[in-house]
Design a protein around this motif. Structure first.
Motif, PDB file in Angstrom:
ATOM      1  N   ASP A 121      74.322  -6.482  -3.864  1.00  0.00           N
ATOM      2  CA  ASP A 121      74.045  -7.687  -3.079  1.00  0.00           C
ATOM      3  C   ASP A 121      74.284  -8.913  -3.956  1.00  0.00           C
ATOM      4  OD1 ASP A 121      73.248  -6.239  -0.830  1.00  0.00           O
ATOM      5  OD2 ASP A 121      71.183  -6.096  -1.536  1.00  0.00           O
TER       6      ASP A 121
ATOM      7  N   PHE B  74      73.637 -13.097  -4.381  1.00  0.00           N
ATOM      8  CA  PHE B  74      72.824 -14.229  -3.955  1.00  0.00           C
ATOM      9  C   PHE B  74      73.282 -15.463  -4.735  1.00  0.00           C
ATOM     10  CE2 PHE B  74      70.106 -10.408  -3.718  1.00  0.00           C
ATOM     11  CZ  PHE B  74      69.946 -10.346  -2.348  1.00  0.00           C
TER      12      PHE B  74
ATOM     13  N   ARG C 106      62.200 -17.383   0.506  1.00  0.00           N
ATOM     14  CA  ARG C 106      62.745 -17.052   1.825  1.00  0.00           C
ATOM     15  C   ARG C 106      62.024 -17.907   2.872  1.00  0.00           C
ATOM     16  NH1 ARG C 106      65.400 -11.814   1.515  1.00  0.00           N
ATOM     17  NH2 ARG C 106      64.718 -10.687  -0.345  1.00  0.00           N
TER      18      ARG C 106
ATOM     19  N   SER D 150      65.133 -13.184   6.309  1.00  0.00           N
ATOM     20  CA  SER D 150      66.153 -14.176   5.956  1.00  0.00           C
ATOM     21  C   SER D 150      66.704 -13.914   4.561  1.00  0.00           C
ATOM     22  CB  SER D 150      65.570 -15.585   6.021  1.00  0.00           C
ATOM     23  OG  SER D 150      64.572 -15.750   5.028  1.00  0.00           O
ATOM     24  N   GLU D 151      67.907 -14.420   4.311  1.00  0.00           N
ATOM     25  CA  GLU D 151      68.499 -14.322   2.987  1.00  0.00           C
ATOM     26  C   GLU D 151      67.754 -15.249   2.025  1.00  0.00           C
ATOM     27  OE1 GLU D 151      70.949 -12.401   1.722  1.00  0.00           O
ATOM     28  OE2 GLU D 151      70.875 -11.314   3.614  1.00  0.00           O
TER      29      GLU D 151
END
Length: 278
Positions: free
Chosen positions: A50, A52, A173, A178-179
């Motif tokens: 992932d 970010f 968040r 949510s991201e």
């Protein structure tokens, strides 16, 4: 950039399960001006990756010193494809630094107490946007007021006299699924004047000297008792929807230090890297 001929080079770094910060660094003012570096998952390893990106970073592409992306590897070992793009007339190269965010407890304490005064905390300035109050700044105290319903909608942490080789990373968040927004010391996460709550936060120390400091503090979500901040632990209310109302953060230098073993991420010879130049 019209009719610009580019040089493209790629390499793959293989990572174990954990959290990492990929950061564009520069030791000199003359960094590559028209170069960039992008990150993508590579097909080596069985884990998932992932990404970010920090505020201002688009499509996991680092374009200037200070740009960073937090990478999470989960499930099993996985790999990241690092691709650099340089104009033909650009000789400088991008300096990429990879730091692992440690999730392991610190080493054992000395068997005998040291007859020294407790270490002083470092200077932290917390800036935040609070419902009805607007922008607020505090030093070494609560940002927001525990026990009130007023939302702490966004915040940043300025580390005064921040030493080299250690940094503070944090995320928030604005909803259960949510991201996250992720930032380093000095950068803002959350919102201003959007009536949008923060529903979870996490903090971590990163860098080669992270083990020389201890992170602590508390976060308060609406109607709940304070929660203790621990490195790499994401905090939220019992339902995951309670809004953040207050935050207090402390970083303390450890009094007695035994130099930790060198991080494998500071020595590229011990990192599995596969290169392919075009």
């Amino acid at each position: 950039m019209n009719n610009l001929s580019l040089k493209v080079s790629s390499r793959i770094v293989v990572l174990d399960i954990g959290m990492y910060i990929f950061r564009y660094v520069s030791d000199t003012p003359a960094h590559p001006r028209n170069s960039s570096l992008s990150l993508h998952q590579a097909p080596i390893g069985k884990g998932a990756v992932d990404f970010f990106p920090a505020s201002g970073v688009v499509r996991n592409t680092l374009t200037m010193p200070g740009d960073c992306v937090v990478v999470r590897v989960k499930g099993a070992q996985a790999s990241v494809l690092i691709t650099e793009y340089h104009p033909e007339d650009e000789s400088a190269t991008i300096q990429l630094r990879i730091d692992q965010i440690s999730t392991f407890p610190s080493g054992p304490k000395p068997s005998e107490p040291s007859p020294v005064a407790p270490p002083r905390t470092v200077g932290l300035k917390l800036n935040g946007h609070i419902e009805t109050r607007g922008d607020v700044a505090v030093e070494d105290e609560w940002l927001g007021v525990p026990g009130t319903p007023l939302r702490l909608e966004g915040f940043s942490v300025d580390w005064q006299d921040q030493p080299k080789d250690v940094n503070l990373a944090y995320l928030c968040r604005s909803g259960k699924d949510s991201e996250p927004q992720i930032a380093l010391a000095g950068q803002f996460v959350g919102t201003r004047r959007q009536a949008k709550p923060i529903t979870s936060v996490a903090f971590a120390l990163t860098g080669q000297r992270a083990a020389h400091y201890e992170l602590s503090g508390q976060a308060v979500f609406g109607g709940q008792p304070p929660l203790d901040i621990a490195a790499d632990k994401e905090l939220s209310g019992p339902n995951g929807t309670e809004q953040l109302v207050a935050l207090r953060l402390v970083i303390t230098p450890k009094a007695a230090q035994v130099s930790p073993p060198a991080s494998p991420w500071s020595n590229t010879a011990t990192t599995q890297i596969f290169r392919k130049a075009k």
